[in-house]
Design a protein around this motif. Sequence first.
Motif, PDB file in Angstrom:
ATOM      1  N   THR A  52       0.897  -0.997  -0.035  1.00  0.00           N
ATOM      2  CA  THR A  52      -0.088  -0.135   0.016  1.00  0.00           C
ATOM      3  C   THR A  52       0.922   1.127   0.144  1.00  0.00           C
ATOM      4  O   THR A  52       0.665   2.134  -0.812  1.00  0.00           O
ATOM      5  N   HIS A  53       1.916   1.351   0.977  1.00  0.00           N
ATOM      6  CA  HIS A  53       2.757   2.307   0.935  1.00  0.00           C
ATOM      7  C   HIS A  53       3.567   2.735  -0.396  1.00  0.00           C
ATOM      8  O   HIS A  53       3.580   3.740  -0.902  1.00  0.00           O
ATOM      9  N   GLY A  54       4.051   1.500  -1.027  1.00  0.00           N
ATOM     10  CA  GLY A  54       4.744   1.565  -2.355  1.00  0.00           C
ATOM     11  C   GLY A  54       3.865   1.881  -3.509  1.00  0.00           C
ATOM     12  O   GLY A  54       4.267   2.273  -4.529  1.00  0.00           O
ATOM     13  N   SER A  55       2.508   1.660  -3.268  1.00  0.00           N
ATOM     14  CA  SER A  55       1.526   2.205  -4.719  1.00  0.00           C
ATOM     15  C   SER A  55       1.630   3.585  -4.707  1.00  0.00           C
ATOM     16  O   SER A  55       1.619   4.021  -6.015  1.00  0.00           O
ATOM     17  N   GLN A  56       2.151   4.552  -4.007  1.00  0.00           N
ATOM     18  CA  GLN A  56       2.409   5.987  -4.285  1.00  0.00           C
ATOM     19  C   GLN A  56       3.313   6.128  -5.257  1.00  0.00           C
ATOM     20  O   GLN A  56       3.220   7.231  -5.858  1.00  0.00           O
ATOM     21  N   PHE A  57       4.376   5.178  -5.615  1.00  0.00           N
ATOM     22  CA  PHE A  57       5.391   5.609  -6.439  1.00  0.00           C
ATOM     23  C   PHE A  57       5.037   4.644  -7.821  1.00  0.00           C
ATOM     24  O   PHE A  57       5.825   4.724  -8.604  1.00  0.00           O
ATOM     25  N   ALA A  58       4.041   4.188  -7.805  1.00  0.00           N
ATOM     26  CA  ALA A  58       3.550   3.101  -8.989  1.00  0.00           C
ATOM     27  C   ALA A  58       2.348   3.754  -9.820  1.00  0.00           C
ATOM     28  O   ALA A  58       1.270   2.908  -9.414  1.00  0.00           O
ATOM     29  N   GLU A  65       3.719  -3.864 -13.754  1.00  0.00           N
ATOM     30  CA  GLU A  65       4.188  -5.099 -12.924  1.00  0.00           C
ATOM     31  C   GLU A  65       3.962  -4.973 -11.623  1.00  0.00           C
ATOM     32  O   GLU A  65       3.901  -5.977 -10.843  1.00  0.00           O
ATOM     33  N   TYR A  66       4.325  -3.708 -10.877  1.00  0.00           N
ATOM     34  CA  TYR A  66       3.801  -3.588  -9.556  1.00  0.00           C
ATOM     35  C   TYR A  66       2.478  -4.073  -9.176  1.00  0.00           C
ATOM     36  O   TYR A  66       2.408  -4.772  -8.102  1.00  0.00           O
ATOM     37  N   TRP A  67       1.544  -3.696 -10.090  1.00  0.00           N
ATOM     38  CA  TRP A  67       0.135  -3.847  -9.610  1.00  0.00           C
ATOM     39  C   TRP A  67      -0.159  -5.374 -10.058  1.00  0.00           C
ATOM     40  O   TRP A  67      -0.881  -6.033  -9.265  1.00  0.00           O
ATOM     41  N   LYS A  68       0.482  -5.883 -10.833  1.00  0.00           N
ATOM     42  CA  LYS A  68       0.501  -7.458 -11.177  1.00  0.00           C
ATOM     43  C   LYS A  68       0.932  -8.105 -10.123  1.00  0.00           C
ATOM     44  O   LYS A  68       0.348  -9.333  -9.665  1.00  0.00           O
TER      45      LYS A  68
END
Length: 128
Positions: A52-58, A65-68
């Motif tokens: 969840t935290h890393g999603s702000q960069f994706a 690929e991040y979301w996959k």
Amino acid sequence: ALEYFGVARTRHAYEHCINADLLEGDARAFCLDYARFEQNIGEIDRSRAILTHGSQFADPRRHPEYWKQWKQFEIDHGNEDTFREMLRIKRSIAATFAQQYYNFTAASAVEKPEASENAMAELEGSRR
């Protein structure tokens, strides 16, 4: 690092790296690695929080690929509610990045009419 320092120190190292002023790509990669680390030691909720935290960069359009990987994580370890939450976050992040792009484009467009006005003034001045 886990073998030499243990879980607490390894977590500290990951958190230090993520919170440092890294490029977005580096922070995104560290978040995926950190989430995988937590997943491997059985800390599923911590892993989800890191994703969840890393999603702000994706941006979902630029970094599918991040979301996959997050989708696969939710299929393997989540339930319907956590999967829906991931999709909600994905939509929110996509909207945020779209708004940033729109604002950037709008700001660029504002500068262009000034150049057109100057060009028009130059044309009118040359007619006289």
